[in-house]
Write a protein that holds these residues in place. Sequence first.
Motif, PDB file in Angstrom:
ATOM      1  N   ASP A 124      15.240 -12.244  -6.633  1.00 52.50           N
ATOM      2  CA  ASP A 124      15.136 -11.680  -5.290  1.00 52.50           C
ATOM      3  C   ASP A 124      15.300 -10.164  -5.342  1.00 52.50           C
ATOM      4  OD1 ASP A 124      14.859 -14.202  -4.310  1.00 52.50           O
ATOM      5  OD2 ASP A 124      16.854 -14.340  -3.420  1.00 52.50           O
ATOM      6  N   ASP A 125      14.478  -9.475  -4.558  1.00 55.83           N
ATOM      7  CA  ASP A 125      14.495  -8.015  -4.566  1.00 55.83           C
ATOM      8  C   ASP A 125      14.328  -7.535  -3.126  1.00 55.83           C
ATOM      9  OD1 ASP A 125      14.570  -5.428  -5.559  1.00 55.83           O
ATOM     10  OD2 ASP A 125      12.479  -5.429  -6.239  1.00 55.83           O
ATOM     11  N   ARG A 126      14.611  -6.262  -2.901  1.00 55.59           N
ATOM     12  CA  ARG A 126      14.364  -5.666  -1.591  1.00 55.59           C
ATOM     13  C   ARG A 126      14.048  -4.191  -1.785  1.00 55.59           C
ATOM     14  NH1 ARG A 126      19.498  -5.653   2.168  1.00 55.59           N
ATOM     15  NH2 ARG A 126      19.057  -7.899   2.094  1.00 55.59           N
ATOM     16  N   TRP A 127      13.310  -3.673  -0.813  1.00 56.07           N
ATOM     17  CA  TRP A 127      12.948  -2.249  -0.840  1.00 56.07           C
ATOM     18  C   TRP A 127      13.036  -1.700   0.569  1.00 56.07           C
ATOM     19  CZ3 TRP A 127       8.649   0.221   1.496  1.00 56.07           C
ATOM     20  CH2 TRP A 127       8.483   1.574   1.133  1.00 56.07           C
ATOM     21  N   THR A 128      13.559  -0.473   0.696  1.00 53.10           N
ATOM     22  CA  THR A 128      13.736   0.166   1.992  1.00 53.10           C
ATOM     23  C   THR A 128      12.835   1.381   2.097  1.00 53.10           C
ATOM     24  OG1 THR A 128      16.064  -0.528   1.978  1.00 53.10           O
ATOM     25  CG2 THR A 128      15.408   1.157   3.585  1.00 53.10           C
ATOM     26  N   ASP A 129      12.061   1.461   3.185  1.00 51.94           N
ATOM     27  CA  ASP A 129      11.147   2.594   3.330  1.00 51.94           C
ATOM     28  C   ASP A 129      11.875   3.808   3.915  1.00 51.94           C
ATOM     29  OD1 ASP A 129      11.355   2.301   6.098  1.00 51.94           O
ATOM     30  OD2 ASP A 129       9.334   1.493   6.362  1.00 51.94           O
ATOM     31  N   GLU A 130      11.132   4.878   4.130  1.00 53.09           N
ATOM     32  CA  GLU A 130      11.716   6.140   4.593  1.00 53.09           C
ATOM     33  C   GLU A 130      12.267   6.050   6.012  1.00 53.09           C
ATOM     34  OE1 GLU A 130       7.212   6.349   5.234  1.00 53.09           O
ATOM     35  OE2 GLU A 130       8.628   5.557   3.749  1.00 53.09           O
TER      36      GLU A 130
ATOM     37  N   GLY B 104      14.007   3.400   7.022  1.00 52.62           N
ATOM     38  CA  GLY B 104      15.124   2.472   6.980  1.00 52.62           C
ATOM     39  C   GLY B 104      14.742   1.014   7.131  1.00 52.62           C
ATOM     40  N   ARG B 105      13.472   0.712   7.199  1.00 53.70           N
ATOM     41  CA  ARG B 105      13.033  -0.676   7.312  1.00 53.70           C
ATOM     42  C   ARG B 105      13.141  -1.367   5.959  1.00 53.70           C
ATOM     43  NH1 ARG B 105       6.963  -2.851   9.045  1.00 53.70           N
ATOM     44  NH2 ARG B 105       7.482  -5.075   9.016  1.00 53.70           N
ATOM     45  N   VAL B 106      13.764  -2.538   5.955  1.00 54.32           N
ATOM     46  CA  VAL B 106      14.003  -3.278   4.715  1.00 54.32           C
ATOM     47  C   VAL B 106      12.959  -4.376   4.545  1.00 54.32           C
ATOM     48  CG1 VAL B 106      15.634  -4.716   3.436  1.00 54.32           C
ATOM     49  CG2 VAL B 106      16.470  -2.793   4.816  1.00 54.32           C
ATOM     50  N   PHE B 107      12.373  -4.442   3.365  1.00 53.26           N
ATOM     51  CA  PHE B 107      11.389  -5.475   3.042  1.00 53.26           C
ATOM     52  C   PHE B 107      11.981  -6.377   1.954  1.00 53.26           C
ATOM     53  CE2 PHE B 107       8.977  -1.965   4.740  1.00 53.26           C
ATOM     54  CZ  PHE B 107       8.045  -2.582   5.559  1.00 53.26           C
ATOM     55  N   GLU B 108      12.092  -7.656   2.287  1.00 46.95           N
ATOM     56  CA  GLU B 108      12.609  -8.634   1.332  1.00 46.95           C
ATOM     57  C   GLU B 108      11.470  -9.121   0.433  1.00 46.95           C
ATOM     58  OE1 GLU B 108      15.733  -9.287   1.033  1.00 46.95           O
ATOM     59  OE2 GLU B 108      16.508  -8.412   2.907  1.00 46.95           O
ATOM     60  N   LEU B 109      11.739  -9.176  -0.870  1.00 45.95           N
ATOM     61  CA  LEU B 109      10.752  -9.623  -1.849  1.00 45.95           C
ATOM     62  C   LEU B 109      11.391 -10.756  -2.644  1.00 45.95           C
ATOM     63  CD1 LEU B 109       9.826  -6.011  -2.955  1.00 45.95           C
ATOM     64  CD2 LEU B 109       8.400  -7.480  -1.543  1.00 45.95           C
ATOM     65  N   ALA B 110      11.181 -11.981  -2.176  1.00 42.81           N
ATOM     66  CA  ALA B 110      11.854 -13.131  -2.756  1.00 42.81           C
ATOM     67  C   ALA B 110      11.255 -13.513  -4.104  1.00 42.81           C
ATOM     68  CB  ALA B 110      11.767 -14.320  -1.795  1.00 42.81           C
ATOM     69  N   ALA B 111      12.121 -14.031  -4.963  1.00 45.39           N
ATOM     70  CA  ALA B 111      11.663 -14.484  -6.281  1.00 45.39           C
ATOM     71  C   ALA B 111      10.548 -15.513  -6.124  1.00 45.39           C
ATOM     72  CB  ALA B 111      12.830 -15.080  -7.048  1.00 45.39           C
TER      73      ALA B 111
ATOM     74  N   ASN C 246       0.816  -1.211   0.000  1.00 44.07           N
ATOM     75  CA  ASN C 246       0.000   0.000   0.000  1.00 44.07           C
ATOM     76  C   ASN C 246       0.853   1.266   0.000  1.00 44.07           C
ATOM     77  OD1 ASN C 246      -2.702  -1.049   0.061  1.00 44.07           O
ATOM     78  ND2 ASN C 246      -2.359  -1.643   2.195  1.00 44.07           N
ATOM     79  N   HIS C 247       2.125   1.139   0.325  1.00 40.09           N
ATOM     80  CA  HIS C 247       3.017   2.293   0.391  1.00 40.09           C
ATOM     81  C   HIS C 247       3.304   2.800  -1.030  1.00 40.09           C
ATOM     82  CE1 HIS C 247       6.438   4.846   1.190  1.00 40.09           C
ATOM     83  NE2 HIS C 247       6.355   4.615   2.498  1.00 40.09           N
ATOM     84  N   PRO C 248       3.037   4.079  -1.315  1.00 41.28           N
ATOM     85  CA  PRO C 248       3.286   4.589  -2.673  1.00 41.28           C
ATOM     86  C   PRO C 248       4.725   4.372  -3.150  1.00 41.28           C
ATOM     87  CG  PRO C 248       1.956   6.157  -1.442  1.00 41.28           C
ATOM     88  CD  PRO C 248       2.389   5.091  -0.460  1.00 41.28           C
ATOM     89  N   GLY C 249       5.700   4.440  -2.220  1.00 39.52           N
ATOM     90  CA  GLY C 249       7.092   4.213  -2.606  1.00 39.52           C
ATOM     91  C   GLY C 249       7.342   2.790  -3.063  1.00 39.52           C
ATOM     92  N   LEU C 250       6.772   1.814  -2.359  1.00 36.29           N
ATOM     93  CA  LEU C 250       6.929   0.416  -2.755  1.00 36.29           C
ATOM     94  C   LEU C 250       6.184   0.146  -4.056  1.00 36.29           C
ATOM     95  CD1 LEU C 250       7.854  -2.451  -2.366  1.00 36.29           C
ATOM     96  CD2 LEU C 250       5.996  -2.798  -0.706  1.00 36.29           C
ATOM     97  N   ILE C 251       5.025   0.729  -4.199  1.00 29.39           N
ATOM     98  CA  ILE C 251       4.266   0.564  -5.438  1.00 29.39           C
ATOM     99  C   ILE C 251       5.070   1.096  -6.625  1.00 29.39           C
ATOM    100  CG2 ILE C 251       2.218   1.358  -6.685  1.00 29.39           C
ATOM    101  CD1 ILE C 251       0.762   1.320  -3.952  1.00 29.39           C
ATOM    102  N   LYS C 252       5.662   2.260  -6.472  1.00 27.95           N
ATOM    103  CA  LYS C 252       6.498   2.832  -7.538  1.00 27.95           C
ATOM    104  C   LYS C 252       7.694   1.927  -7.844  1.00 27.95           C
ATOM    105  CE  LYS C 252       8.973   7.109  -8.747  1.00 27.95           C
ATOM    106  NZ  LYS C 252      10.376   6.613  -8.822  1.00 27.95           N
ATOM    107  N   HIS C 253       8.276   1.362  -6.806  1.00 25.73           N
ATOM    108  CA  HIS C 253       9.414   0.462  -6.992  1.00 25.73           C
ATOM    109  C   HIS C 253       9.025  -0.746  -7.849  1.00 25.73           C
ATOM    110  CE1 HIS C 253      13.110  -1.733  -5.942  1.00 25.73           C
ATOM    111  NE2 HIS C 253      12.323  -2.792  -5.753  1.00 25.73           N
ATOM    112  N   VAL C 254       7.879  -1.340  -7.532  1.00 20.83           N
ATOM    113  CA  VAL C 254       7.450  -2.552  -8.228  1.00 20.83           C
ATOM    114  C   VAL C 254       6.973  -2.262  -9.644  1.00 20.83           C
ATOM    115  CG1 VAL C 254       5.740  -4.419  -8.210  1.00 20.83           C
ATOM    116  CG2 VAL C 254       6.909  -3.763  -6.092  1.00 20.83           C
TER     117      VAL C 254
END
Length: 472
Positions: A346-352, A354-361, A62-70
């Motif tokens: 495998d991918d990862r995204w970091t929010d504002e 500094g929390r890292v979210f792992e997005l596995a293949a 739901n985070h606009p930053g993560l949505i933009k990343h994907v």
Amino acid sequence: MQEESSSEPFEAPAPIPRTVPPSRLEIIRVLFRNPLELWGEPSYTLPVIQISFFGQKTTIANHPGLIKHVLVDNASNYGMQTIRQLVLRPILRDGLLTAEGDTWRRSRKAMAPVFTPRHARGFASQMLRKSEEFSARYEKAAASGATVNIATDMTELTYEILAETLFSGGITTGTEGFADKVDQLLHSMGRIDPMDLLQAPSWVPRFTRLRGRRSLALFRGIVAETMAARKAKMATGEAVPDDFLTLLLNLEGDDGLSRDEIEDNILTFIGAGHETTARALAWTFYCLAETPAFRAKMEEEIDSVIGTGAEPVEWLERMPHVRAAFEEALRLYPPAPSINRMPLKDDRWTDENGRVFELAAGTSVLIMPWTLHRHKLYWDRPRHFIPERFLPENRDRIHRFQYLPFGAGPRICIGATFALQEAVIALAVLMHRYRFDLAGDQKPWPVQRLTTQPVNGIDLKVSARKASPSVS
């Protein structure tokens, strides 16, 4: 968070967020019945959720930053999610909505010229003419104060506009009963089967969809006949329209599209291309019937612009209240309620923070306009119909990636400009001549098939506003 008008707005009917997680069996039942009823309070309050769903790790973004990343920044690393394809590919095969890789790129490149904003504006006069012709059908109903099913009617209107603009009237079927045919197809084929949740191979029968085979065969037959009729004219040297259909047929060959790919794309547009706009129009009329004060502003705007003799190509910019109402309906009832992706690597995204979210293949990433558009972090009174938020002076408050009625990134809806222009013209023509009011106390209820549909249609009472039969 946006601040809107102080008057109490209308709360649009929708499922209440769950406060208790459903059992595994209940998940299956709800997903088959209506996936919109599945989501719990966290989906409407948290920016990112990572859970295990039927044994598969799933990220709800739901985070606009993560949505933009994907969807944009790392879009090349994200393919279509498996369950989504298991539902859609049996219907659309390699149409634009379901194709991937080189097949999608070839199709998108081939169709792009037809849907540029400049080209789409060229369809305005045809959209106006078909809307006027359709509006004449309401004369008897308006004279007697009769009730119409606006959901069915908008499906037929948008189909007629599609047939005229992209196919030059060459689709080999009429509009009578067309809305029922679409409903039958989507009701039977456009829903999740338990075998999809188990990710069984596509050759495993989906018994819930067996009834849809006849409807799908009907649409495939319409496409085949339409292609054959146009190709026969082309073969004899007879002049044919320079339209979407001719463009696709001319692309057949080793360096272009295969015959099957052309058929799949024509089916995508005939069977689903108009459906999204139709549903949003129906929801718009309903919400306006519940919001007479804003409707009155729209009527004044419509009458003023039409009274100046403005060309229909100008209406999208000159009718901000009409556009705002449609866009707010798109927010509350996004025709495409979910966007499903899967990381290829495998991918990862970091929010504002500094929390890292792992997005596995191979895991699932859900970007859901349904929950995003009603999210408490990003919208003031998110369950309420407040079209003022989309007026020009307020639009800057809306983050690009908190509002996704047409998606985003490389796979953004190719017909977005076409749909917005079509909707404003249709709304203006119909509201110039008629007023659509509530016909009873029963509220329409949204259900997810391929699109966000009113489960039993939307009945509205029609009355006359203007005597003039035409605005052109």
